[in-house]
Scaffold this active site. Sequence first.
Site, mmCIF file in Angstrom:
data_model
loop_
_atom_site.group_PDB
_atom_site.id
_atom_site.type_symbol
_atom_site.label_atom_id
_atom_site.label_comp_id
_atom_site.label_asym_id
_atom_site.label_seq_id
_atom_site.Cartn_x
_atom_site.Cartn_y
_atom_site.Cartn_z
ATOM 1 N N GLN A 138 -7.844 -7.837 -7.223
ATOM 2 C CA GLN A 138 -9.185 -7.901 -6.620
ATOM 3 C C GLN A 138 -9.330 -9.318 -6.049
ATOM 4 O O GLN A 138 -10.004 -10.171 -6.617
ATOM 5 C CB GLN A 138 -10.252 -7.588 -7.682
ATOM 6 C CG GLN A 138 -11.684 -7.612 -7.172
ATOM 7 C CD GLN A 138 -12.116 -6.334 -6.465
ATOM 8 O OE1 GLN A 138 -11.455 -5.316 -6.554
ATOM 9 N NE2 GLN A 138 -13.207 -6.392 -5.743
ATOM 10 N N LYS A 194 4.416 2.897 4.331
ATOM 11 C CA LYS A 194 3.647 3.474 3.216
ATOM 12 C C LYS A 194 2.190 3.683 3.600
ATOM 13 O O LYS A 194 1.588 2.831 4.252
ATOM 14 C CB LYS A 194 3.734 2.519 2.012
ATOM 15 C CG LYS A 194 2.843 2.887 0.841
ATOM 16 C CD LYS A 194 3.277 2.188 -0.440
ATOM 17 C CE LYS A 194 2.225 1.285 -0.993
ATOM 18 N NZ LYS A 194 2.624 0.642 -2.248
HETATM 19 C C1 R5P Z 1 1.878 -2.673 -3.298
HETATM 20 O O1 R5P Z 1 1.336 -3.402 -2.496
HETATM 21 C C2 R5P Z 1 2.756 -3.231 -4.367
HETATM 22 O O2 R5P Z 1 3.792 -3.998 -3.827
HETATM 23 C C3 R5P Z 1 3.349 -2.121 -5.244
HETATM 24 O O3 R5P Z 1 4.221 -1.336 -4.463
HETATM 25 C C4 R5P Z 1 2.290 -1.236 -5.826
HETATM 26 O O4 R5P Z 1 1.221 -1.974 -6.324
HETATM 27 C C5 R5P Z 1 2.892 -0.404 -6.941
HETATM 28 O O5 R5P Z 1 1.914 0.386 -7.531
HETATM 29 P P1 R5P Z 1 2.264 1.804 -8.126
HETATM 30 O O6 R5P Z 1 3.411 1.623 -9.098
HETATM 31 O O7 R5P Z 1 0.995 2.212 -8.823
HETATM 32 O O8 R5P Z 1 2.592 2.710 -7.001
#
Ligand code: R5P
Length: 291
Positions: free
Chosen positions: A93, A185
């Site tokens: 945040q 993504k």
């Molecule tokens: C995104 O910006 C980060 O680099 C990570 O890919 C992301 O926070 C991973 O989160 P989760 O494991 O919940 O997909």
Amino acid sequence: MHVIGGTASTALAERISRELGNAPFGIPFVKRFPDGEMYIRIGGRLEGDDVVVVQSTPSDPALLELLLLEDAVHEAGARRTFVVVPYFGYARQDRRFFPGEPVSARSLSRHVELDADAVITVDLHSPTTLGHFTKPAFEASGIPALARLLRERPIDLLVSPDKGGIERVRRMAQLLDRPWFALEKRRIDSDKVELSLPPDVPAFAGKHVALIDDVITTGGTIVEAAKLLKRHGVGATSVACTHGLFLRDAFERIKAVTDEVYSTDTLENPAEKASVAPDIAQILLRELASK
Ligand code: R5P
């Protein structure tokens, strides 16, 4: 100099104390009062000494323990306190997305630095968080530690699961002298993401690919990335991240679709195989020598 390891970072703190020439190392006594409030106590004689406090803050109790530890070190008469927060919670945040919200990263930076002479952390969610500190604050990278580990593996190609990780995967690619690319993504919600291959990616069918990320939380991103690579014929998939939070069954879900999962030791988890202790100690030694 003394090193104190909070309960969220005991093993890493001990590794840092070894990197600092076997500096005396201790852990606090921590218990709960009957009403649930936390009690901590540290031992050892700290008057006039430099003290390094190491504590990641992946949870509210860990954060509270860090704040109490800093005050205890101050009370014990430390000369300088270096606060190492390997995983800095609430850093996501980092701005006010909607009216009425706090900038949590800023609030936590101010509280953590209160009894610190300097703060050291690792791979912050956003580099802007460093700007919230009013005292010296430094960010180590998890990439060199992961590179020391991946160098021993037969990796052909490096992949970032999103464009936000380009600098990270590029740095890893330089250290390992391997090609790289980043997936595209789209986040649907906090648990769900959609990933796709960008045009003109290097051929990876039959090859050993390492997915590089800063943090794994729900595992949603890495699971989708690994499945996408599999659909396109990848030979083997390793996963390497700095901060392995692995919420709920994330670790098992990732293991089910990949071949190897590695993280650094900023958080204690079953994948923690690469230590950031040398990288943190390097910053500490420089700062200890500077004044
Ligand atoms: C995104 O910006 C980060 O680099 C990570 O890919 C992301 O926070 C991973 O989160 P989760 O494991 O919940 O997909």
